[in-house]
Design an enzyme around this catalytic site. Structure first.
Site, mmCIF file in Angstrom:
data_model
loop_
_atom_site.group_PDB
_atom_site.id
_atom_site.type_symbol
_atom_site.label_atom_id
_atom_site.label_comp_id
_atom_site.label_asym_id
_atom_site.label_seq_id
_atom_site.Cartn_x
_atom_site.Cartn_y
_atom_site.Cartn_z
ATOM 1 N N SER A 254 0.374 -1.359 0.039
ATOM 2 C CA SER A 254 0.546 0.372 -0.356
ATOM 3 C C SER A 254 0.703 0.962 -0.582
ATOM 4 O O SER A 254 1.852 1.142 0.082
ATOM 5 C CB SER A 254 -1.271 -0.001 0.635
ATOM 6 O OG SER A 254 -0.264 -0.032 2.640
ATOM 7 N N LYS A 255 -0.003 2.199 -0.305
ATOM 8 C CA LYS A 255 0.196 3.875 0.202
ATOM 9 C C LYS A 255 2.076 3.315 1.124
ATOM 10 O O LYS A 255 3.153 4.670 0.215
ATOM 11 C CB LYS A 255 0.251 4.940 0.332
ATOM 12 C CG LYS A 255 -0.551 5.421 -1.074
ATOM 13 C CD LYS A 255 -1.282 6.604 -0.814
ATOM 14 C CE LYS A 255 -2.408 6.008 -1.306
ATOM 15 N NZ LYS A 255 -3.757 7.273 -1.003
ATOM 16 N N ARG A 256 1.818 2.918 2.200
ATOM 17 C CA ARG A 256 1.683 2.616 2.965
ATOM 18 C C ARG A 256 3.902 2.391 2.696
ATOM 19 O O ARG A 256 4.839 3.112 3.591
ATOM 20 C CB ARG A 256 2.255 2.405 4.496
ATOM 21 C CG ARG A 256 1.271 2.766 5.673
ATOM 22 C CD ARG A 256 0.945 1.829 6.870
ATOM 23 N NE ARG A 256 0.722 0.461 6.328
ATOM 24 C CZ ARG A 256 1.294 -0.646 6.176
ATOM 25 N NH1 ARG A 256 2.648 -0.802 7.423
ATOM 26 N NH2 ARG A 256 1.308 -1.958 5.614
ATOM 27 N N HIS A 257 3.925 1.689 1.755
ATOM 28 C CA HIS A 257 5.322 1.013 1.221
ATOM 29 C C HIS A 257 6.234 1.886 0.315
ATOM 30 O O HIS A 257 7.176 1.783 -0.526
ATOM 31 C CB HIS A 257 5.191 -0.009 1.169
ATOM 32 C CG HIS A 257 4.483 -1.320 2.084
ATOM 33 N ND1 HIS A 257 3.333 -1.509 2.083
ATOM 34 C CD2 HIS A 257 4.723 -1.780 2.875
ATOM 35 C CE1 HIS A 257 2.712 -2.549 3.164
ATOM 36 N NE2 HIS A 257 4.140 -2.896 3.583
ATOM 37 N N GLY A 258 5.573 2.580 -0.089
ATOM 38 C CA GLY A 258 6.136 3.855 -0.639
ATOM 39 C C GLY A 258 5.336 3.654 -1.825
ATOM 40 O O GLY A 258 4.033 3.898 -2.349
#
Ligand code: GLU
Length: 487
Positions: A254-258
């Protein structure tokens, strides 16, 4: 019948092209190419509220940029169009009516609040929420009463009871769902438009799709789609559900991972060849140890039986490594043209430079591309060429050109002389100048090379000396050496 393989990518135009979507598109493309089949692109805009033309355009642009071409569907046409769901209302209406007439579907007058309340109470009892079938056997009077009330209706599919729905998945093997767990599901909304699970089955059948390759997140939809095929007496296509892509912490990417969108990578200066190469290895593996493959090579090698059931982990270091390989190995003009926008944006060069000093820019790219994971990083590596006020990276560098060391003024003066005497500061000069300085001064090795390098760049390491010399040119070199000598 020996039908040719036909696969499709059916994105919903509700956002940018996700890395997972691009991988799905790629696997479909490769499967079609490998088998000499057809790859179809259909825009699944059944969710009218969230679908936009802008998103469709971006998805198409990204697919084209990646080189994932399709030979039927949106923009290219074909015999089974239209290829946008919103342009197929009459088709869906006909098939919805067929199911209604045969009693395989029914009108449901429950309001959204009623079904939500039902689900709530099921959850409270610890049961799996599913539609109770309240409207499945309404009498004519009940229907008339609802209609008189002016209630709207959805259409629900009548799910057969006590039935195993067996899916022979090309990647996951046999997957069995119990029909009793499914619950009669909505196939058309109150406004008459079909929902995804219905439209997708109708479209895939009518468009003669033979294999459906998509993300594992759709596996739970598959029993519903299979039931629809069966209700119409259609042959079910083959399914291949490709595992999720996880972040390095093993949770769903997800966005959390970049960055999760293809265009984010494009904007940073990842090459399409590298993204393709990387995506292919997210869940598929070739025989052997080799990891760098062109699209053409992948087309020849790809088969679904080498797609893994295990989740794929998105390893940005690996993507960077692959991208770096392509940056170094690709044609220099290609890499230069792709790098120019970053240099322009940083104000390091201007349009005149691009027009008049293209070869000089090319040298700069040649000198620095070895250090790049992605092209936008180039602006971090070219500073030494744009600032004649040499900045020393540290004390160690400063000491290298401490004039109290006998060899330092000797080398710098001789080097400057050679530069002044030269007609042209070209590759030939750059390759021979050190020999001449050595002959003149008797200084060699580190004392010779490092002295010049630090005087010109302020750094003990960096691009090859011949590149630096050519890029700085006569004026740049003389300025820098004068500064060093006059310190
Ligand atoms: N429209 C779906 C999506 O974008 C794809 C569904 C499918 O491949 O069946 O996720």
């Amino acid at each position: 019948m020996n039908q040719l393989e036909k696969v499709r990518f059916a994105p919903s135009p509700t956002g940018h092209l996700h890395i997972g979507g691009a991988r799905t598109a790629l696997f479909n493309y490769l499967e079609a190419k490998n088998k000499g089949g057809t790859f179809l692109l259909r825009i699944e805009d059944t969710d009218a509220a969230r679908s936009t033309k802008e998103s469709e355009d971006v998805i198409i642009e990204d697919l084209r940029w990646l080189g994932i071409d399709w030979n039927e569907g949106i923009e290219v046409g074909g015999d089974f169009g239209p290829y946008r769901c919103t342009e197929r209302p009459d088709i869906y209406k006909k098939y919805l009516n067929d199911l209604l007439e045969e009693g395989k579907a029914y009108k449901c007058y429950c309001t959204a609040e009623e079904t939500e309340a039902e689900r709530e109470s099921q959850r409270a009892k610890g049961e799996m929420p599913r539609y109770s079938g309240k409207c499945s056997n309404l009498t004519k009077e009940e229907i008339d009463a609802y209609e008189a009330e002016g209630r709207e209706h959805t259409i629900r599919f009548r799910v057969p009871t006590d039935k195993d729905i067996v899916i022979n998945d090309e990647v996951r093997g046999e997957v069995i769902f119990e029909s009793n767990g499914v619950g009669d599901f909505i196939i058309a909304k109150a406004d008459g438009t079909p929902v995804y699970n219905f439209a997708v089955a109708v479209d895939d059948h009518l468009m003669e799709v033979t294999t459906i390759i998509r993300g594992e997140e759709h596996l739970s939809n598959t029993p519903r789609q299979v039931l629809i095929y069966e209700a119409f007496g259609w042959e079910t296509p083959k399914f291949a559900h490709v595992s999720l892509i996880l972040g390095e912490d093993r949770s769903k990417m997800s966005k959390r991972h970049g960055s999760t969108h293809v265009d984010q990578y494009r904007n940073k200066g990842y090459l399409p060849e590298a993204i393709i190469n990387f995506l292919a290895l997210l869940g598929w593996s070739p025989e052997g140890e080799e990891e760098i493959f062109s699209l053409k090579e992948l087309e020849e090698m790809f088969t679904l039986d080498r797609v893994s059931k295990n989740p794929a982990v998105f390893d940005i270091k690996k993507l960077n490594w692959i991208n770096g390989q392509y940056i170094r190995a690709s044609d220099l003009d290609y890499i230069t043209k792709l790098s120019i926008p970053y240099l322009l944006e940083a104000g390091l060069i201007n349009d005149q430079d691009v027009e008049n000093r293209y070869d000089w820019i090319k040298l700069i790219v040649s000198a620095t591309r070895g250090n790049l994971d992605y092209l936008s990083q180039i602006t971090d590596h070219v500073g030494i060429f744009f600032n004649d006020e040499v900045e020393f990276e540290d004390d160690k560098a400063r000491k290298v050109i401490d004039l109290n060391q006998e060899h330092v003024p000797l080398v710098l003066k001789s080097f400057k002389e050679k530069v002044e005497e030269a007609d042209k500061i070209d590759l030939d000069f750059a390759k021979t100048v050190f020999k001449k300085v050595q002959k003149d001064t008797g200084v060699k090795g580190k004392n010779l090379f490092m002295t010049v390098r630090v005087a010109l760049t302020g750094q003990c390491q960096g691009p090859e000396m011949p590149d630096i010399i050519q890029i700085l040119g006569k004026e740049g070199i003389i300025k820098r050496i004068d500064t060093a000598i006059n310190k």
